[in-house]
Design a protein around this motif. Structure first.
Motif, PDB file in Angstrom:
ATOM      1  N   ASN A   1       0.842  -1.177   0.143  1.00  0.00           N
ATOM      2  CA  ASN A   1      -0.192  -0.242   0.546  1.00  0.00           C
ATOM      3  C   ASN A   1       0.564   1.212   0.570  1.00  0.00           C
ATOM      4  N   ASN A   2       1.580   1.171   0.830  1.00  0.00           N
ATOM      5  CA  ASN A   2       2.815   2.276   1.253  1.00  0.00           C
ATOM      6  C   ASN A   2       3.460   2.774  -0.520  1.00  0.00           C
TER       7      ASN A   2
ATOM      8  N   LYS B   1       2.199  15.036 -13.967  1.00  0.00           N
ATOM      9  CA  LYS B   1       0.700  15.584 -14.318  1.00  0.00           C
ATOM     10  C   LYS B   1       0.944  17.123 -14.154  1.00  0.00           C
TER      11      LYS B   1
ATOM     12  N   ALA C   1       2.273   1.958  -3.213  1.00  0.00           N
ATOM     13  CA  ALA C   1       0.917   2.384  -4.392  1.00  0.00           C
ATOM     14  C   ALA C   1       0.697   4.153  -3.598  1.00  0.00           C
ATOM     15  N   VAL C   2       0.620   4.087  -3.134  1.00  0.00           N
ATOM     16  CA  VAL C   2       0.576   5.553  -2.723  1.00  0.00           C
ATOM     17  C   VAL C   2       1.639   6.544  -3.263  1.00  0.00           C
ATOM     18  N   LYS C   3       3.107   6.217  -2.875  1.00  0.00           N
ATOM     19  CA  LYS C   3       4.382   6.807  -3.180  1.00  0.00           C
ATOM     20  C   LYS C   3       3.856   6.657  -5.018  1.00  0.00           C
ATOM     21  N   LYS C   4       3.848   5.753  -5.737  1.00  0.00           N
ATOM     22  CA  LYS C   4       3.198   5.501  -6.981  1.00  0.00           C
ATOM     23  C   LYS C   4       2.331   6.599  -7.483  1.00  0.00           C
ATOM     24  N   SER C   5       1.513   6.545  -6.785  1.00  0.00           N
ATOM     25  CA  SER C   5       0.091   7.167  -6.663  1.00  0.00           C
ATOM     26  C   SER C   5       0.830   9.035  -6.811  1.00  0.00           C
ATOM     27  N   ARG C   6       0.759   9.251  -5.765  1.00  0.00           N
ATOM     28  CA  ARG C   6       1.643  10.395  -5.580  1.00  0.00           C
ATOM     29  C   ARG C   6       2.216  11.052  -6.540  1.00  0.00           C
TER      30      ARG C   6
ATOM     31  N   LYS D   1       2.738  10.431  -9.747  1.00  0.00           N
ATOM     32  CA  LYS D   1       2.154  10.375 -10.633  1.00  0.00           C
ATOM     33  C   LYS D   1       1.574  11.541 -11.213  1.00  0.00           C
ATOM     34  N   SER D   2       0.340  11.913  -9.966  1.00  0.00           N
ATOM     35  CA  SER D   2      -0.253  13.259  -9.428  1.00  0.00           C
ATOM     36  C   SER D   2       1.021  14.604 -10.200  1.00  0.00           C
ATOM     37  N   LYS D   3       2.572  14.208  -9.034  1.00  0.00           N
ATOM     38  CA  LYS D   3       3.185  15.473  -9.393  1.00  0.00           C
ATOM     39  C   LYS D   3       3.451  15.319 -10.722  1.00  0.00           C
TER      40      LYS D   3
END
Length: 149
Positions: A72-73, A86, A75-80, A82-84
């Motif tokens: 989960n951690n 973008k 995945a959260v790092k990856k998501s953040r 990716k958001s940055k």
């Protein structure tokens, strides 16, 4: 051949009822159906796979819990990230569009000036042509016409 269909509902586990149907003479078939988990029908229907995940609390010291937290951690790092990324891409695109807009506005100004100069030249030339043209007098045409008679 007539179809014989008989339905019997049996209470199931986790709010799932199973309907037994008998069609032709093939025997009983189990068809799972979603029903509200809480009595009274106030909540949403929940699939059995979703219910089973929440039914057993995990020990925080277990390996499985640590693995899930680690995944989960990540995945959260990856998501953040990716958001940055973008947001950075969007900002870069905005800057590119601003620069292009400035270039196009400068081009519009230049072409407007050029159009104005060309329009002035055209009007000056048209005015000079109008001044150089001699009007045809009506006396010359009437004199020659009357002299020929």
């Amino acid at each position: 051949m007539s179809k014989i269909s008989q339905q019997n509902s049996a209470p199931g586990v986790n709010g799932i009822s199973v309907i037994h149907t008998q069609a032709h003479a093939s025997g009983l078939q189990q068809v799972p159906q979603l029903v509200p988990a809480a009595p009274g029908g106030g909540g949403k229907a929940v699939a059995p796979s979703k219910q089973s995940k929440k039914s057993s609390p995990m020990d925080r010291n277990s390996d499985e819990y640590r693995q899930r937290r680690e995944r989960n951690n990540m995945a959260v790092k990856k998501s953040r990230l990716k958001s940055k990324q973008k947001a950075q891409d969007t900002l870069q695109r905005v800057n590119q569009l601003k620069e292009e807009n400035e270039r196009l506005e400068a081009k519009i100004k230049l072409l407007t000036k050029e159009l104005s100069v060309l329009k002035d030249l055209f009007l000056e030339h048209a005015h000079n042509l109008a001044d150089n043209v001699q009007p045809i007098s009506t006396e010359n045409t009437t004199d020659s016409d009357s002299a020929g008679q």
